[in-house]
Design a protein around this motif. Structure first.
Motif, short mmCIF file in Angstrom:
data_model
loop_
_atom_site.label_atom_id
_atom_site.label_comp_id
_atom_site.label_asym_id
_atom_site.label_seq_id
_atom_site.Cartn_x
_atom_site.Cartn_y
_atom_site.Cartn_z
N ARG A 14 5.92 4.71 0.21
CA ARG A 14 6.49 5.08 1.51
C ARG A 14 5.79 6.30 2.11
O ARG A 14 5.69 6.40 3.34
N GLN A 24 2.93 4.76 3.77
CA GLN A 24 3.34 4.10 5.01
C GLN A 24 3.68 5.11 6.11
O GLN A 24 3.68 4.76 7.30
N PHE A 30 10.43 0.20 5.94
CA PHE A 30 9.33 0.31 5.00
C PHE A 30 9.01 -1.05 4.40
O PHE A 30 9.90 -1.87 4.18
N PHE A 48 13.09 9.10 2.57
CA PHE A 48 12.56 7.74 2.54
C PHE A 48 13.68 6.71 2.71
O PHE A 48 13.71 5.69 2.02
N GLN A 90 15.60 3.65 3.92
CA GLN A 90 15.21 2.36 4.46
C GLN A 90 15.99 2.06 5.73
O GLN A 90 17.20 2.33 5.81
#
Length: 470
Positions: free
Chosen positions: A34, A37, A77, A417, A419
């Motif tokens: 992540r 990303q 993600f 992080f 989602q």
């Protein structure tokens, strides 16, 4: 300390102060995928990946997840495979490279020692996680949440460049069932020439003299010491001995039977460190008076500047601490592992009953899934925090789903992080801390915008140098 709370920045800061900084190895594959990303802010992973001793492997991981400039704020993600008995080569490579990168960055630019913490309860990614950390020169491996008797021998095998196997726990397995193992061979990463790595020290995290004695005498290799963790420490706690007593607020109660018998641990002749409410001046001297080599401290570092927790969450907890209303609940139900789990209470987090009730149950990371034997002898995966219908379809007991929280997604959200779901919602954080949380205001000036890991260490050590493990 949770998922990426004790990240490379915090471990590096502690190590530079002459103590043992420890990175969390839990969910590192998810965390680093992540970060990639998000565009690898600061370019730190690029720097670490460039030092990985198998460049083609690191580049495959990079190309699979890196997004130049980062994904849009409202974009989900990309999924990472869930751990299974038969992981793909790509997932294994991700785990190895992620653990290498985390330890490499923690050790970068200084000569201090760095450790990695893993959980025995999360067995499936253990072997490639250990190997990745060893490639980066990790000095110490710490492991609790179970009985990690096999890990010392695994470290010996990996240090020799040999393939290693780890027996996997299967719920409901019959005595005559075949033993299920995870196997990792360094040749999957280095088919031509395996680089030399050193064998790190192994420190087991225990809560009783019985467990310490078992590990000291019956492990597959050398145990180098213990962290003796009390029930006031953060994260997972061992269940109280005997029937599970609860307070009127449904918190687990611990009593005299749950106190570790330190004289018996001392008699094993191995160094040990005490953990749980040791973040105040004088505690190191108190621990040493009981025969300990020092202390392990977690909660005092949770809200320091270098930890991975989102800045806004740190600010909100500083306000609660300053107001004298910070509270930690020892939840006997939250963790799918069945172990009591310490949860710091905060609105709009998974500790908030209303917020928890609104969350749609989903299991898409899967690190706390339990492997179980199906009626036909094959192996399945289930998690008590997954959708109830799915759990029941897998022959799970509905009572086991009550109050269970998705720690994987909640802990990932705590460190930035979260989602994003298809309906526009995002995962809420869940913050774990020890009982010492309420008292941090006694040791740090919380009227400032924050405090550093070095501030914590200065308070711990007082006027004279001492030794600790953090």
């Amino acid at each position: 300390m949770g998922v990426a709370v004790s990240n490379w920045r915090l471990a590096r800061a502690v190590s530079k102060e002459g103590q043992l900084g420890v990175v969390s190895g839990t969910l590192l594959a998810v965390v680093q995928s992540r970060i990639l990303q998000q565009g690898d802010p600061g370019g730190h992973l690029r720097r670490a990946f460039d030092r990985f001793p198998a460049p083609a492997v690191a580049e495959r991981v990079w190309n699979n997840y890196f997004v130049p400039g980062g994904i849009a704020p409202d974009a989900p993600f990309k999924a990472v495979p869930m751990p299974t008995l038969t992981p793909s080569a790509a997932f294994t490579e991700l785990i190895v490279v992620a653990c290498f990168a985390e330890v490499f960055l923690a050790k970068e630019g200084h000569s201090g020692r760095v450790g990695m913490n893993l959980l025995e309860k999360i067995q499936l990614p253990t072997l490639p996680s250990l190997y990745g950390a060893m490639l980066a020169g990790v000095d110490t491996v710490l492991m609790g949440a179970g009985i990690p008797r096999a890990i010392p021998g695994v470290l010996d095998q990996l240090a020799r460049g040999e393939a290693a196997e780890l027996k996997i726990d299967i719920e409901g397995a019959a005595p005559d069932d075949p033993v299920r193992v995870m196997r990792f061979d360094p040749r999957t990463i280095f088919p031509e020439r395996i680089p030399a790595v050193h064998r790190p020290a192994f420190i087991a995290i225990v809560s009783s003299a019985t467990l310490a004695s078992t590990l000291a005498k019956k492990s597959s290799g050398r145990v180098d010491g213990f962290v003796v963790e009390g029930a006031v420490a953060g994260g997972h706690n061992p269940p109280p001995r005997g029937p599970l007593p609860l307070t009127p607020g449904a918190a687990a109660i611990y009593g005299p039977r749950d106190l570790p018998e330190l004289p018996k641990i001392r008699d094993l002749g191995l160094p040990f460190w005490l953990a749980g409410a040791y973040s105040r001046p004088g505690k190191i001297a108190e621990a040493r008076a009981q025969g300990a080599a020092g202390v392990q401290v977690g909660t005092a570092f949770v809200f320091c500047e270098e930890s991975g927790i989102l800045p806004d969450l740190k600010r909100r907890f500083r306000e609660l601490i300053s107001a004298g209303v910070a509270r930690v609940h020892t939840d006997p139900l939250a963790s799918p592992t069945g172990f009591p789990f310490k949860i710091a209470q905060l609105t709009q987090s998974l500790s908030d009953a209303a917020a928890y009730a609104k969350r749609q149950r989903i299991c898409d990371l899967g690190y706390l899934r339990q492997l179980f034997r199906r009626a036909d002898g094959t192996i399945g995966y289930r998690c008590a925090a997954e959708p109830v219908a799915d759990f029941l379809r897998k022959a799970g007991d509905e009572a086991a789903t009550f109050g269970r929280k998705c720690l994987c997604n909640g802990l990932a959200a705590t460190v930035g992080f979260a989602q994003r779901r298809a309906n526009g919602d995002h995962e809420l954080p869940i913050i774990t801390a020890g009982d010492e949380l309420a008292h941090l205001g006694r040791y740090f000036d919380l009227t400032r915008s924050g405090y550093t890991a070095a501030d914590v260490i200065r308070v711990l050590l007082g006027p004279a140098p001492d030794a600790a493990i953090a």
